[in-house]
Design a protein around this motif. Structure first.
Motif, PDB file in Angstrom:
ATOM      1  N   TRP A  12       2.679   0.618  -0.491  1.00 34.35           N
ATOM      2  CA  TRP A  12       2.851   1.402   0.727  1.00 34.35           C
ATOM      3  C   TRP A  12       4.351   1.114   0.950  1.00 34.35           C
ATOM      4  O   TRP A  12       5.172   2.090   1.528  1.00 34.35           O
ATOM      5  N   ARG A  13       4.807   0.009   0.965  1.00 34.53           N
ATOM      6  CA  ARG A  13       6.224  -0.628   1.396  1.00 34.53           C
ATOM      7  C   ARG A  13       7.073   0.206   0.286  1.00 34.53           C
ATOM      8  O   ARG A  13       8.392   0.767   0.831  1.00 34.53           O
ATOM      9  N   ARG A  30      -0.739  -2.972  -0.370  1.00 36.16           N
ATOM     10  CA  ARG A  30       0.859  -2.960   0.752  1.00 36.16           C
ATOM     11  C   ARG A  30       1.963  -2.861   0.104  1.00 36.16           C
ATOM     12  O   ARG A  30       2.798  -2.401   0.697  1.00 36.16           O
ATOM     13  N   ARG A  31       2.153  -3.656  -0.922  1.00 36.67           N
ATOM     14  CA  ARG A  31       3.351  -3.519  -1.567  1.00 36.67           C
ATOM     15  C   ARG A  31       3.693  -2.144  -1.989  1.00 36.67           C
ATOM     16  O   ARG A  31       4.853  -1.578  -2.119  1.00 36.67           O
ATOM     17  N   ILE A  61       0.940   5.274   6.151  1.00 34.91           N
ATOM     18  CA  ILE A  61       1.254   5.710   4.740  1.00 34.91           C
ATOM     19  C   ILE A  61      -0.100   5.248   4.072  1.00 34.91           C
ATOM     20  O   ILE A  61      -0.729   5.971   3.319  1.00 34.91           O
ATOM     21  N   TYR A  81       8.437  -0.279  11.576  1.00 34.63           N
ATOM     22  CA  TYR A  81       8.578  -0.377   9.978  1.00 34.63           C
ATOM     23  C   TYR A  81       7.045  -0.598   9.298  1.00 34.63           C
ATOM     24  O   TYR A  81       6.582   0.098   8.586  1.00 34.63           O
ATOM     25  N   LYS A  82       6.395  -1.476  10.136  1.00 30.90           N
ATOM     26  CA  LYS A  82       5.195  -2.030   9.850  1.00 30.90           C
ATOM     27  C   LYS A  82       4.128  -0.750   9.769  1.00 30.90           C
ATOM     28  O   LYS A  82       3.152  -0.496   9.520  1.00 30.90           O
ATOM     29  N   GLN A 102       4.126   1.741   7.317  1.00 30.87           N
ATOM     30  CA  GLN A 102       3.494   1.271   6.249  1.00 30.87           C
ATOM     31  C   GLN A 102       1.865   1.677   6.475  1.00 30.87           C
ATOM     32  O   GLN A 102       1.412   2.129   5.672  1.00 30.87           O
ATOM     33  N   ASP A 103       1.528   1.089   7.512  1.00 32.03           N
ATOM     34  CA  ASP A 103       0.079   1.383   7.913  1.00 32.03           C
ATOM     35  C   ASP A 103      -0.264   2.688   7.695  1.00 32.03           C
ATOM     36  O   ASP A 103      -1.440   3.062   7.240  1.00 32.03           O
ATOM     37  N   LEU A 152       7.490   3.857   1.145  1.00 30.99           N
ATOM     38  CA  LEU A 152       8.365   3.978   2.631  1.00 30.99           C
ATOM     39  C   LEU A 152       9.968   3.884   2.400  1.00 30.99           C
ATOM     40  O   LEU A 152      10.767   4.710   2.587  1.00 30.99           O
ATOM     41  N   ASP A 153       9.985   2.505   1.480  1.00 34.69           N
ATOM     42  CA  ASP A 153      11.615   2.297   1.103  1.00 34.69           C
ATOM     43  C   ASP A 153      12.180   3.544   0.296  1.00 34.69           C
ATOM     44  O   ASP A 153      13.420   3.956   0.705  1.00 34.69           O
TER      45      ASP A 153
END
Length: 507
Positions: free
Chosen positions: A341-342, A338-339, A321, A314-315, A318-319, A345-346
């Motif tokens: 990217w997350r 970072r937020r 993306i 999952y990490k 994100q990396d 992804l979500d």
């Protein structure tokens, strides 16, 4: 769909035979420090500790069965299956040398506080210890090899997982946990030295028990075996590798740790016979810094391996993306980046896979995330073609490796993947240390290390990893919550009794 939870009064008659404490049995030789009485039901988990050193009552509640009495009851539950297995082999007259393999599992449940109740607003935590009878084999006269006469078909079902001890304790509260599990460990150690004589199918038969503590997540293993916590530079509960070594050499490690060795190392740690400095001493004992308390089998827990690796992927997603590989050495991304990217992804996973974001990774999310269709969805957000290919290859390899440590019998269920495992893990390691170097330079996660380095050796030793997982006990946690809500008297003193009773009858 039939209603299996009967109201309490309808259980009265039949439950006495089903609950531990009904059947007579005998141990030869008699168990050390364990009473010989057979008819013992639910007991207080703190029995014997009430007037402890400082005479303050331990502020915890625990209810359990005596381990040997519970095992007898579980064996009597299997009486028909066992007799059928014996008849199939023409061994129904066999009376001696039965060996029972027992899987032990123990897990902290986090917050179990009632969402309403008028009690104190403390976070209540619970710990549950259970066992599963995995197989029963017998060595017939004149035969070299033991014959298996019973094997649990669903070793990870909550139906085969018998509750042995329930306690309201925080799993991090080492003192209270050891106080309650201490007697369990004593009973277990006594049973290792002795044979059970029990009447099954009309004949007295003798049983030995083989205890294998495999249903523990890494946090619990480290606590039970006296190792430093999961963030320690000693990355593994199976070998002595440090995190840096494990990231350099990802695949070639063998299992060296054991309960015995941990005890010896604790003695070294305690006595420091060579008068070394703290750092030298710690290096000598490889991260053992407390007294090992309960013997666990050095293995990998399939469920938590799944969860741990999915958390890591999952990490990684994100990396990718956020194209982290381009930033190696430059400034770290801000929390806002970072937020975003997350969030991307979500949103993508929710749209394409109908996967809702979760607060804490769980088994179901992990299963859905680690699939080809999930990585296809993620790749739509990854800008560079070659990164997309690398990511697909990485997940592809993982999907090939996973059945080996997930299935109940890999040699039968996925022989090809089993044969290719070492090859796949080698290639996986090359990808991590090459294409994904920005993330695995000098570090690696605990479960990735185990997945890459130790799986083939464990499968060779035990025949399976998946069958010995903690999954049944984790499913039992849901039952605990349900019984506590629906089938228990609403008083601290009684509710655990009702829960353990219902749970036992359920199994």
């Amino acid at each position: 769909g039939r209603q299996i939870f009967q109201p309490l009064h309808t259980l009265r008659g039949v439950e006495k035979e089903l609950l531990p404490g009904f059947h007579p049995f005998e141990w030869q030789p008699a168990l050390r420090n364990v009473p010989t009485s057979c008819h013992v039901g639910i007991i207080d988990g703190l029995a014997g500790w009430t007037a402890s050193v400082d005479d303050s009552p331990a502020d915890t509640i625990a209810r359990r069965f005596r381990y040997d009495v519970a095992l007898v009851s579980a064996l009597k539950d299997l009486e028909e299956d066992l007799m059928e297995g014996l008849r199939e082999q023409g061994l129904e007259d066999c009376t001696s040398d039965f060996t029972v393999a027992v899987k032990e599992a123990c897990d902290g449940m986090g917050d179990v506080s009632e969402k309403h109740g008028g009690g104190p607003a403390l976070p209540e935590k619970a710990v549950r210890f259970s066992f599963t009878l995995m197989s029963i084999s017998v060595r017939a006269e004149g035969q070299e090899q033991p014959v298996t006469v019973f094997r649990e078909a669903k070793p990870n079902s909550e139906l085969s997982c018998k509750p042995m001890c329930l306690m309201f304790v925080d799993e991090s509260d080492h003192e209270t946990l050891t106080a309650i599990l201490g007697p369990v460990v004593a009973e277990r150690d006594a049973m290792k030295e002795s044979r059970l004589i029990l009447s099954l199918g009309g004949l007295q038969r003798s049983f030995r028990f083989l205890f294998r503590g495999t249903g523990y997540d890494e946090k619990m293993v480290r606590e039970m075996e006296g190792l430093e916590a999961s963030g320690s530079s000693y990355v593994c509960t199976l070998c002595d590798s440090t995190r840096a070594e494990a990231s350099q050499n990802m695949v070639l490690h063998s299992i060296t740790r054991s309960h015995e060795e941990n005890r010896e190392r604790y003695e070294l740690w305690r006595t420091n016979p060579f008068a070394e400095s703290a750092d030298e001493l710690r290096e000598r004992v490889r991260g053992v810094s407390a007294k090992p308390f309960l013997e666990t089998t050095p293995t990998l827990d399939a469920l938590h391996c799944d969860i741990g690796n999915a958390t890591e992927f999952y990490k990684i997603f994100q990396d990718e993306i956020g194209e982290m590989h381009l930033r190696a050495g430059s400034a770290n991304p801000s929390r806002e980046e970072r937020r975003s990217w997350r969030a991307a992804l979500d949103k993508q996973l929710r749209r394409k896979m109908k996967l809702k974001p979760v607060m804490r990774m769980n088994g179901n999310y992990a299963r859905r995330l680690m699939t080809q269709e999930a990585v296809e969805a993620v790749c739509e957000l990854v800008p560079s073609e070659e990164r997309r290919e690398a990511l697909k290859e990485l997940v592809g390899l993982y999907v090939q490796m996973k059945p080996v440590w997930r299935s109940t019998c890999p040699a039968r269920e996925c022989p090809d993947q089993l044969c290719r495992y070492s090859f796949n893990s080698q290639r996986f390691a090359e990808l991590l240390s090459g294409t994904f170097k920005h993330r695995y330079d000098g570090k690696i996660t605990n479960y990735l290390h185990k997945t890459l380095a130790h799986v083939p050796e464990i499968v060779e030793r035990d025949g399976s990893i998946g069958a010995w997982a903690s999954e049944g006990n984790e499913s039992g946690n849901k039952l605990f919550r349900r019984f506590r809500k629906m089938n228990a008297r609403q008083s601290k003193a009684f509710e655990l009794e009702d829960v353990i009773k219902h749970h036992w009858l359920y199994t």
